[in-house]
Each structure stands twice: as structure tokens, then as C-alpha cells.
Design a protein around this motif. Structure first.
Motif, PDB file in Angstrom:
ATOM      1  N   UNK A 106       0.894  -1.162  -0.016  1.00  0.00           N
ATOM      2  CA  UNK A 106       0.038   0.185   0.037  1.00  0.00           C
ATOM      3  C   UNK A 106       0.749   1.181  -0.078  1.00  0.00           C
ATOM      4  N   UNK A 138       0.648   0.109  -4.754  1.00  0.00           N
ATOM      5  CA  UNK A 138       0.334  -0.827  -5.577  1.00  0.00           C
ATOM      6  C   UNK A 138      -1.174  -1.062  -5.555  1.00  0.00           C
ATOM      7  N   UNK A 139      -1.937  -1.658  -6.544  1.00  0.00           N
ATOM      8  CA  UNK A 139      -2.989  -2.067  -6.619  1.00  0.00           C
ATOM      9  C   UNK A 139      -3.780  -2.982  -5.976  1.00  0.00           C
ATOM     10  N   UNK A 140      -5.141  -3.166  -5.876  1.00  0.00           N
ATOM     11  CA  UNK A 140      -5.701  -4.191  -5.015  1.00  0.00           C
ATOM     12  C   UNK A 140      -5.026  -5.880  -5.344  1.00  0.00           C
ATOM     13  N   UNK A 173      -1.727  -6.197  -5.970  1.00  0.00           N
ATOM     14  CA  UNK A 173      -0.716  -6.155  -5.745  1.00  0.00           C
ATOM     15  C   UNK A 173      -0.621  -6.193  -3.986  1.00  0.00           C
ATOM     16  N   UNK A 182      -3.110  -7.688  -2.147  1.00  0.00           N
ATOM     17  CA  UNK A 182      -3.360  -9.274  -1.779  1.00  0.00           C
ATOM     18  C   UNK A 182      -2.126 -10.124  -2.089  1.00  0.00           C
ATOM     19  N   UNK A 236      -5.076  -2.797   3.230  1.00  0.00           N
ATOM     20  CA  UNK A 236      -5.898  -1.995   1.881  1.00  0.00           C
ATOM     21  C   UNK A 236      -6.343  -0.774   2.654  1.00  0.00           C
ATOM     22  N   UNK A 237      -7.230  -0.910   3.787  1.00  0.00           N
ATOM     23  CA  UNK A 237      -8.137  -0.030   4.262  1.00  0.00           C
ATOM     24  C   UNK A 237      -7.621   0.710   5.317  1.00  0.00           C
ATOM     25  N   UNK A 238      -6.595   0.001   5.990  1.00  0.00           N
ATOM     26  CA  UNK A 238      -6.150   0.874   7.355  1.00  0.00           C
ATOM     27  C   UNK A 238      -4.784   1.218   7.356  1.00  0.00           C
ATOM     28  N   UNK A 239      -4.161   1.580   6.248  1.00  0.00           N
ATOM     29  CA  UNK A 239      -2.772   2.240   6.057  1.00  0.00           C
ATOM     30  C   UNK A 239      -2.512   3.065   7.361  1.00  0.00           C
ATOM     31  N   UNK A 240      -3.227   3.940   7.864  1.00  0.00           N
ATOM     32  CA  UNK A 240      -2.959   4.744   8.824  1.00  0.00           C
ATOM     33  C   UNK A 240      -2.787   4.351  10.327  1.00  0.00           C
TER      34      UNK A 240
END
Lengths: 296, 296, 296
Positions: free
Chosen positions: C99, C103-105, C107, C109, C152-156
Motif C-alpha cells: 500500500x 500498488x493496486x488491489x 498487489x 493481496x 488495504x483500508x487501514x494504512x493509517x
């Protein structure tokens, strides 16, 4: 019964396509009579690599088992030359990739083999059920070598036929997805492993090509719909198979899905989604909800 | 007969070197009497990894089977320590490659093992006939670790002995080609797969070394005759084997071929051929022929 | 006795932990009665991938065999969910790695699966004892996919929990070392191969992650104590196992060792040692000794 049958969960759904216990025994046809059957006998018969087994099977039947579903269904399936063609398409892509970068004869040959056979090789190495079919059946290596010859001598032709090759590559990827998923189903792996193997078989060749030519694997990078198309195709194969469609139509449906996704993405200029950070948004949402809950 | 014999196509040609059906049974010597032989029994005897089998074989015989041809021919073959020496030569090359780049102790050890054992490891993983021999026989890992020690502490010595190492590396590559092709022949794979495995065994270590050190694999790039020398050597092994020469001389001939090609290429400054585009020339040729055909 | 028992050399030392021949037969519990046991029957029972075997084992027992030592000792061992957790920790690291690079989804995964499952996949492919356990047991792929979702959703969130993740990663590496070494011991490989497999299982995921994201593998580079910590942990596992400690404490000791080495190295700023050239010093030493020997 030494032959590994289809997954327990889906054996019932195959009834509509004329599935019978008799068909299940096809897998062990090659075992020598008068010998206690071992667990491996069934496996080696499927791959046609067993010591004695091989000699007793006619060559045609021996390699036809590659499309592993043949033995579990009497329905028509895609012919085995489709696999050779898919390998050749991948091989031409790999060879021209190498030729464009000025690689030598070994580079062109190596990338043609890696791109064409990489996916099936990776599938069989991950499954660990005997020598990979691409080594047992010499026609696979031959297809890749012919593709290398084309890439070595006809780079100009490949450039002119670029549009055709993009289409053929999409078709080949659809077939590879099917070969990966059906092998996983044949060896009774779960849905997740089947989808994983389908995607791996489809993109393995391109990943190996990029690694061997010293570039970051393009399938991981955002942009082109190649990995995502393979993932959608693998899910489609599993879904159609669960619907108890005849295997031929499951294969055709998968190829059509992958082809449609890739061509649509090219035509409409779709980009694959990259990661989004919802941490702050979720944080705010919960924080506000907490305030509201406290304020009344 | 549970032991996989030599390829059907070449069993006749082995007659000159005293080949007899009796020799074919050597492969299953280790199987426990009074037990129905399984297909795997023969395989595990070859590799010496079977549960019960191992304990009953003297250590010397157990590892000697690595050079798989021993069991199918009474002719003398290269001793097994030649394989250890080849692994050590590759290991020193890998370790000094890592030391020159300032890698740490794990990097030197890892590249020594990858370069020295990578080819044989890749061969056994691709063949899928039991645990790789380099893991079963501890002397392989030991050779690579000793090579790592030399590379870690004696970088200066390696630089001074550079010329010797180039020669040893060429000899080691010839041996690796032979180990790859003979294993494929032993497991009844075809000519194309045997040549593919021979080249893979020979260059696998260097490819793995380059990948792990983050560089594009040098074997794919034009210039040095390494991949092409391995390909020529693998074809030579197949040719000499088909001529029914004693296996010892097939091995020596392969090593001599690879050595000669590599040293000649270095001495004469040969470059490997890169791809040529004959599309336009062929186009013109056909176009002119068509005109000539039409004009009379 | 079709079940491969523990290494001959260490079977005696297991006596203290209540080891008995009876326990050795646990491995072949799943074999069908009335059938001559084959060498593979024991193997497939261990992995739970055999055709008939699988259906007869309750799911819990089938996957618990992953921690292969269970069958050779009645002592408590780490629960199997620890492996899932270790895979998830690796998966989160891989997903956030992808992330961060945009990269995309696919990448995200792909890197989550490669980082989380790469080590165990590599171990089973190198051991060649049936389909890798991470493909047979769907919970491994599920753990990696959940980790990909988080990345994917919680990089923070991952950035904020960085310190926690470093600690969890060190714990997961310790567990992976144990899984690698114990599988090698179970399949009767030698000490060198066991240590090699332990390190490979521990760092395989990170190497695969770096290769797939197009970067030089960081484990080979000097600096962080990751490969060296795994090597020390693998040696510790072998040492504690030889001391005939209960397997639970061998596992805990290994995890503690790896954790301590990694955290100490971070805290004290240790750097891994790089290669030193002692050629000249040794040369001088010998030269002076020779002079002294001559001068009197």
C-alpha cells in the motif's frame, strides 16, 4: 478406491452432467492389475508419469489427462491443443519481450519458456503431485521453443500483429485460469486454494518473465487489468462449477469472462483500484457517534 | 518392477556397456522384503529418503545414488565428491559476489548456498521425486558453508586466484549439466525436458544468486557464453548418451565440451548472438518472388 | 511401520518427555484398515492431504498436524492458531508494504499472501512431502486475505501501531523458525538441513515480498538483525531439542531467543557483521613465522 475423486462438497452437483461412480474409476485405469493399489497410483495415472503406467497408455490418452477434468466428467472439454496454443502465445510474448531488450539467444529462449510454461510449472510445483506435466509432455516445451524461434527472427511481424496478440493473450490467460482452478478441484483443495492456484497459473508466467529480465513484476503494479482479470475469472470458474454447468461451458465461460474484463478495461481505460486509507474517516465516525451518544 | 528404468527409447543402446535387466533392479535394492512394492519405493531408494530404507543402506551407498546413473550401468562414473567440489566452487563464487557488495554474514552465507546448491535444488524441485538430495545429504550444505567461510574471510585470496576460479567454474558447470540431464533420463523424461533440466541445473545457481542480490540475471544478458555453453553441453550429453558410450565418458565429454566452449569464448572474445529481425527480408523475398511469378 | 519417525539420533533423548513407540503410530492413524500400508500413507496422514484419509479425520485433528511435532510427543505444544496469527502478522506487513508503494488491489493481496505464506510455502516445496499445508488448510489463505483487507483500508492504523507490529513480527519469526526446523526433524533430515529450513521458513516471506515488489531482498543486506536472528533461533531450537526439553518449551525458547535478539539489536543499534579480508594478515603471519624459523 485409490483415485482421488472430486471435492466431496461438489460431487453431488455434478449429477446433472451425467456423473457416475464408474467415471471416478477412470483415474486408476493405468494401475497394474494384481498389485495392491497405492495412494500414488491414482496420482501418477492422472499425470501419466508412473513408471509402468506410462508404457501402457496410448500417447494420446496419456497427455489428454492434462486437462484434469476429463476423468471426472463425460461432458466435452476443451481439447489439449488449446493448452499448447496458450503456451505458444505466452512464449511469443516472452520472446519478443527479450528481443526488444537486446537479450541473446539464451535470453530469448529462456524468457519464452519462462513466460509460456511458468504458470503451469508453478501450479504443478505448488500442487506437488508428481513431475510437472509441462516436463512430461514434450509438446509443451516444443511449443515454447517454436515461440522463441518466432520471437528471435520475426520481431517486426510481432509488432505489426500487436492487436491480435493482445486478444490471444487474454484468451490464453482465461484458459490458464481454468487449468489452475480445475487442477486444484481435482486434487480436492478448497475454494480459496483453487482461486489462488487459478490466479497463480494465469500470472505466474508474466511474473517469472519480469523477474528473469530484472524488472519489477508488472502484475503487482497498478494500471493494467491482468491480475484482477485472472482473479475475476477464477471466481467465475468456481461459481459456474458450483452451478453444475457442464465442464466445457465452465471453461468457455471463464475464458469469456477474462477476455471481456481485459478488453473492456483496455477499451474504457479502466485502472485497477489502489488502496484507500479509511482509518481517519472511521475514527471520526466513531468519535462523532461517541459524542452524540454522550451528549443527550 | 517398481524401479523406474531408463527411457524406453535408449535402453537398447545401452547394451554395449553391459546393460542387463538385472541392473535395472538395483534401484529397488533397499525395499523391505515381504512388503508389496509401491511406486514410491523405487523413487525413495534412488534418493535414499525413504523412512525405513535409509536405515538399511550404508551411508556411502546411500549418497552415491545421487549420480543417478550408477544404478543403471556397471561402467565407472564420476565419484560423488566431484559434486561436492562443484557445489563448493559455486559457493565460493557466490560468497565472494556477496562480499564484494558489502553484504553481511547472512548475505554471504545465503548467496554461497544459493549459488552452490541452487541448480541442484531447482532440478529436484522441478522433478518432484522426493526431498532434494542437497537437503538429504548434509555434505552438500557443508560444502556450501565452507565456501561461505572462505568467501567471508579470504576475499583477497579469491581475487588473486581469479583465473583458477574461472576454469573451475567452467568444469563445475559441465558437471552440473550432466547431473541435470542424467536425472531427467533416469526419470524417463523426454529429450527436450532433459536438455531443459540440464541447462536449469547448470545456470540455476547463478540466476538465484542474481535474484537474491537484487540484480538482473546475467545469464539472460548478451555477452558471456554461460547459458549457451550449458545448452551445448546438454545437447552433447544427450548425443553421447544416444551413441551408447559408457556413462563415464559421456560425463567427461560433456564437461570437456562446456569447458572448451567457455574458455574458447573468453579467449577469442566471442559474443552470444542476439535476435535478428528477418521479417522485412522475408517479406521482400516473397514479394519479389510473387512479382517474378506474375511477370512471365 | 509406515510412519516416518523422528530422527534416529534423537529418538533416545525424547524418552524424558514420555516418548513411546505407541506415539509413533499416531502418524498412520488415518490409513485405511485392510490395506497394505505404503510409504506415502504416513506422509499424507501427516499433512492430511490423502484422498481417503482426509474424510476420516475430524477437521480439528487434520489441521493440528501442521505443527508436526504433535504426533511424536504427548507434551503440550503451541496451538495451531498461533500459526494463523503469525501468517496474519506477516500478511499485514506485506500488505502495508504494497500500500505504501501505491500498488493496486492485486498487489496488496499478492504481497500479503507472499509475505504471510511465503515461508511455509517455500518450506513445503523444498521438503516435497505432498501439497503444502497452507493450500490444504484454507484458514492460512483466509488469514492472509484478512491481513490484505486491513492493509488495504487501514494504512493509517498500521503506521500508528508500528511499534506493536515490530514486536509481533519478531514473535512470528520465532514461530516460523520453529515450524521450519520441526518439519525437517519430523522428516528425518540432518541438523544442517533443519537449520537451513528453519531460516528459509522464517525469511522466505520477506524475500518473496521484496522480489515481487521489485526490490533487492533486504535480508541479504547488512543492517537489520533479521536473517541472523533466524539463524540463531534455528540453532537454539536444535540445541534445546537435543537437550530433550519438552517440545512446548523448545518452541517457546526459540521464540524468546529470536525475539530477544531482534529487540536487543534494535534497542542497542547492533549492526550485522560484514565480511573481513584476513588474507593479507594471514600471509604476513606466515611470512614472519617462516623468516623467524629460518633466522636462528
Amino acid at each position: 478406491m485409490s483415485a482421488p475423486g472430486p471435492r466431496a462438497g461438489s460431487s453431488g452437483t455434478l449429477g446433472r452432467s451425467g456423473f457416475s461412480p464408474l467415471m471416478m474409476r477412470t483415474g486408476s485405469t493405468g494401475s497394474v492389475p494384481g498389485k495392491e493399489p497405492c495412494d500414488t497410483a491414482g496420482n501418477s495415472a492422472v499425470h501419466g508419469t508412473g513408471g509402468v503406467t506410462v508404457a501402457r497408455l496410448a500417447p494420446r490418452r496419456r497427455y489428454a489427462r492434462e486437462v484434469a477434468l476429463e476423468a471426472i466428467t463425460p461432458a466435452p472439454i476443451l481439447p489439449v491443443w488449446a493448452s499448447y496454443a496458450a503456451v505458444a502465445v505466452g512464449g511469443v510474448a516472452g520472446a519478443s519481450h527479450a528481443a526488444r531488450r537486446g537479450f541473446d539467444v539464451i535470453g530469448v529462449l529462456g524468457l519464452a519458456i519462462a513466460t509460456g510454461l511458468g504458470g503451469l510449472l508453478l501450479r504443478d510445483v505448488l500442487l506437488q503431485k508428481g513431475t510437472p506435466v509441462v516436463l512430461v509432455d514434450p509438446r509443451y516445451l516444443l511449443s515454447a521453443c517454436l515461440a522463441a524461434l518466432v520471437g528471435f527472427f520475426f520481431a517486426g511481424l510481432i509488432v505489426r500483429l500487436n492487436r491480435l496478440l493482445v486478444g490471444l493473450d487474454a484468451l490464453a490467460m482465461g484458459l490458464m485460469v481454468g487449468l489452475g482452478v480445475s487442477a486444484a478441484i481435482w486434487y480436492q483443495l478448497g475454494v480459496a486454494a483453487a482461486i489462488f492456484l487459478g490466479v497463480t497459473t494465469a500470472v505466474g508466467g508474466s511474473v517469472l518473465r519480469d523477474l528473469l529480465s530484472g524488472e519489477p513484476p508488472s502484475v503487482m503494479r497498478p494500471g493494467i487489468f491482468s491480475g484482477l482479470a485472472a482473479l475475476i475469472g477464477a471466481v467465475a470458474f468456481e461459481g459456474l462449477f458450483k452451478l453444475a454447468l457442464p465442464v466445457f461451458w465452465v471453461q468457455v465461460g471463464t475464458i469469456a469472462t477474462v477476455f471481456a474484463v481485459r478488453i473492456l478495461a483496455l477499451w474504457r481505460g479502466w485502472e485497477t483500484p489502489t488502496s484507500v486509507d479509511v482509518t481517519d474517516r472511521l475514527w471520526d465516525f466513531w468519535a462523532r457517534r461517541g459524542q452524540r451518544g454522550r451528549s443527550p
